[in-house]
Design a protein around this motif. Structure first.
Motif, PDB file in Angstrom:
ATOM      1  N   PHE A  49      -2.121  24.907  42.965  1.00 33.08           N
ATOM      2  CA  PHE A  49      -1.196  25.210  44.062  1.00 33.08           C
ATOM      3  C   PHE A  49      -0.109  24.157  44.242  1.00 33.08           C
ATOM      4  N   PRO A  50      -0.399  22.852  44.221  1.00 31.69           N
ATOM      5  CA  PRO A  50       0.689  21.878  44.367  1.00 31.69           C
ATOM      6  C   PRO A  50       1.744  21.987  43.271  1.00 31.69           C
ATOM      7  N   VAL A  51       1.320  22.311  42.065  1.00 27.88           N
ATOM      8  CA  VAL A  51       2.286  22.474  40.978  1.00 27.88           C
ATOM      9  C   VAL A  51       3.211  23.649  41.265  1.00 27.88           C
ATOM     10  N   LEU A  52       2.639  24.754  41.716  1.00 26.68           N
ATOM     11  CA  LEU A  52       3.461  25.920  42.053  1.00 26.68           C
ATOM     12  C   LEU A  52       4.378  25.627  43.236  1.00 26.68           C
ATOM     13  N   ALA A  53       3.866  24.926  44.229  1.00 31.17           N
ATOM     14  CA  ALA A  53       4.677  24.604  45.411  1.00 31.17           C
ATOM     15  C   ALA A  53       5.829  23.669  45.049  1.00 31.17           C
ATOM     16  N   LEU A  54       5.572  22.676  44.217  1.00 25.91           N
ATOM     17  CA  LEU A  54       6.645  21.755  43.821  1.00 25.91           C
ATOM     18  C   LEU A  54       7.720  22.464  43.008  1.00 25.91           C
ATOM     19  N   GLY A  55       7.293  23.332  42.111  1.00 26.13           N
ATOM     20  CA  GLY A  55       8.273  24.088  41.325  1.00 26.13           C
ATOM     21  C   GLY A  55       9.131  24.981  42.195  1.00 26.13           C
TER      22      GLY A  55
END
Length: 130
Positions: A49-55
């Motif tokens: 989730f953090p990777v998707l949110a940062l992107g």
């Protein structure tokens, strides 16, 4: 029973057992699948989730950077219209505006002024950071 003598034919008989063995086997497969899905939800999703949110936030910020001029122009129109409407309302009612309304409008006007001068002060601020 099986025959383990060399050269003898291999006779394999199905295991005879309890009739509930199939239910136990299916239950263990379901429990194992549930455990795997539980681990995926517990461990993989919070890491992904953090990777998707940062992107996604990077894309949104890039879009806002490109849309700075027309968003600032729209904000200018909105703030001017709000001041005009509040002035008309004050004139029509004959009573002054509430203090909280004036404070919020002054805050929005200051934020708009900062947005208008931001392209001029941003290079200096970036130079100070570097």
């Amino acid at each position: 029973m099986t025959s383990l003598t060399p050269g003898a034919p291999l006779n394999v008989e199905p295991a005879k057992g309890d009739a509930n063995q199939k239910a136990v086997g299916v239950g263990s497969v379901v429990a194992t699948t549930g455990a795997v899905l539980g681990c995926a939800a517990c461990c993989v999703v919070p890491l992904a989730f953090p990777v998707l949110a940062l992107g996604a936030s990077g894309a949104v910020l890039a879009w806002f950077a490109g849309a700075h001029m027309w968003i600032t122009g729209l904000a200018l129109v909105i703030v001017l219209a709000a001041w005009a409407w509040l002035g008309w309302r004050t004139f029509r009612r004959g009573r002054p505006l509430a203090r909280s309304t004036v404070i919020m409008m002054i805050g929005s006007t200051l934020m708009l002024a900062l947005a208008l001068i931001w392209p001029r002060i941003e290079p200096a601020l970036m130079a100070m950071i570097r």
